[in-house]
Design a protein around this motif. Structure first.
Motif, mmCIF file in Angstrom:
data_model
loop_
_atom_site.group_PDB
_atom_site.id
_atom_site.type_symbol
_atom_site.label_atom_id
_atom_site.label_comp_id
_atom_site.label_asym_id
_atom_site.label_seq_id
_atom_site.Cartn_x
_atom_site.Cartn_y
_atom_site.Cartn_z
ATOM 1 N N THR A 87 0.833 -1.196 0.000
ATOM 2 C CA THR A 87 0.000 0.000 0.000
ATOM 3 C C THR A 87 0.868 1.247 0.000
ATOM 4 O O THR A 87 1.860 1.327 0.690
ATOM 5 N N ASP A 120 0.206 7.487 -4.318
ATOM 6 C CA ASP A 120 -1.010 8.229 -4.015
ATOM 7 C C ASP A 120 -1.641 8.764 -5.302
ATOM 8 O O ASP A 120 -2.863 8.726 -5.468
ATOM 9 N N GLN A 171 -3.366 5.804 -6.995
ATOM 10 C CA GLN A 171 -4.609 5.435 -6.333
ATOM 11 C C GLN A 171 -5.718 6.446 -6.593
ATOM 12 O O GLN A 171 -6.894 6.080 -6.686
ATOM 13 N N ARG A 172 -5.353 7.714 -6.723
ATOM 14 C CA ARG A 172 -6.341 8.764 -6.986
ATOM 15 C C ARG A 172 -6.711 8.853 -8.464
ATOM 16 O O ARG A 172 -7.632 9.585 -8.833
ATOM 17 N N HIS A 173 -5.938 8.187 -9.329
ATOM 18 C CA HIS A 173 -6.131 8.264 -10.786
ATOM 19 C C HIS A 173 -5.983 9.697 -11.287
ATOM 20 O O HIS A 173 -6.614 10.096 -12.266
ATOM 21 N N THR A 217 6.659 3.415 -3.777
ATOM 22 C CA THR A 217 5.200 3.313 -3.914
ATOM 23 C C THR A 217 4.735 3.101 -5.351
ATOM 24 O O THR A 217 3.547 2.920 -5.577
#
Length: 341
Positions: free
Chosen positions: A30, A209, A212-214, A306
């Protein structure tokens, strides 16, 4: 003034308030998270809302073209095609937890006035992951966020056994600043990071991040090659850079330049998810030139802890996509902001 500022920044790290979770997650786990206050106030982005990295390209920006950001000046394997790369292995941001051990940083004085790098020799302790390491390549870049403060060292020597960070032979370039209120770019007199431009290495990274937020809701950072990047000294850099590369660059594009896509430009067909994210970021924010890189290809950067290489492949791996990855579709649209290169 520099000493007083440094003392307050170091003192702020000796509390455990607002220390983010995440420690030293690797790229398949994650994504590490910024402090919750940053996530709430800045959409997960580092640095202040007024930072160049979080400020959209101004309306009325003038855009100029240069063949150097589209074609190679010296063909490679018989082709003058200029491809764009994503570096996924050189730099990652470590995030401390309140339970992490104390480390000692013992860093040399910086007195490079023409380059706006002036800091006193400093020794201090700060919480950091027990297995903290530098980026692993020849630059040995270390970036740590502990509390509200980021610590950045170029040519870092990291001793996990003694939990000590020093400079290598010849010393080290280093910087300290606020991850929530700092600019992440150089300021007159001192550096906010250890790139050649004085940018922070945490600035402009594609992060987990973002994935994940696209959405990449910030400017990107670029390194350019010798045929593209203009060598120093002043005035061969422009805001937000406050220094130049010392190498043998002879191209037309200055350090600190914003390279982007003029608003209203049609989106290329066939972009992948990451390609669409990068296209949108280049239209909204652009990418700031922050460094010099060897080899023929200019490059973007992703956080090695990440973001995986496989997530970035559609952006640059032209050999896997019929000779045309996302950046091969995007690069003809790129322009330089506000001056004729």
């Amino acid at each position: 003034m520099v000493i007083a500022l440094l003392s307050s920044e170091i003192a702020a790290t000796r509390t455990d308030a607002a220390v983010p979770p995440g420690g030293n997650a690797n790229a398949t786990q994650t994504a590490q998270r910024l402090p919750s206050r940053l996530a709430a106030d800045l959409g997960g982005r580092p640095f202040s809302g007024a930072s160049p990295w979080n400020t959209r390209t101004p309306t009325g920006t003038r855009w100029f073209d240069s063949i150097r950001i589209h074609r190679l000046s010296i063909p490679v394997n018989g082709s003058d095609a200029l491809h764009w790369w994503v570096n996924t292995g050189s730099v990652g941001v470590h995030y401390a937890k309140s339970t992490d051990p104390l480390w000692t940083f013992d860093l040399p004085a910086l007195n490079a006035v023409p380059w706006n790098r002036v800091r006193p020799a400093s020794t201090f302790t700060v919480r950091a992951p027990a297995n903290m390491a530098d980026g692993g390549d020849s630059d040995h870049v270390l970036v740590l966020v502990s509390g509200d403060t980021y610590y950045e060292v170029w040519n870092a020597q990291v001793n996990q056994a003694t939990r000590r960070v020093t400079g290598g032979s010849g010393g080290a370039n280093w910087a300290v600043g606020s991850i929530s209120t700092g600019s992440g770019a150089g300021t007159p007199g001192t550096n906010d990071g250890t790139r050649a431009s004085n940018f922070s290495w945490a600035a402009g990274l594609i992060t987990g991040d973002d994935i994940q937020r696209h959405s990449i809701d910030h400017a990107l950072v670029l390194s350019l090659t010798t045929p593209i990047l203009k060598a120093g000294p002043n005035p061969d850099f422009v805001y937000p850079a406050t220094a130049w590369d010392n190498g043998g660059s002879y191209g037309p594009v200055k350090m600190g330049s914003r390279i982007g896509i003029p608003p209203g430009t049609a989106r290329p067909a066939g972009l992948s998810a990451i390609g669409n994210m990068v296209f949108d970021a280049l239209v909204s924010y652009g990418a700031f030139v922050g460094d010099f890189c060897g080899g023929p290809w200019p490059m973007f950067y992703a956080d090695k802890y990440t973001v995986t290489e496989s997530q970035m492949l559609p952006l640059y791996a032209f050999w896997e996509y019929g000779g045309s990855a996302d950046m091969d579709k995007i690069q003809p649209l790129l322009r330089v902001a506000d001056y004729q290169p």
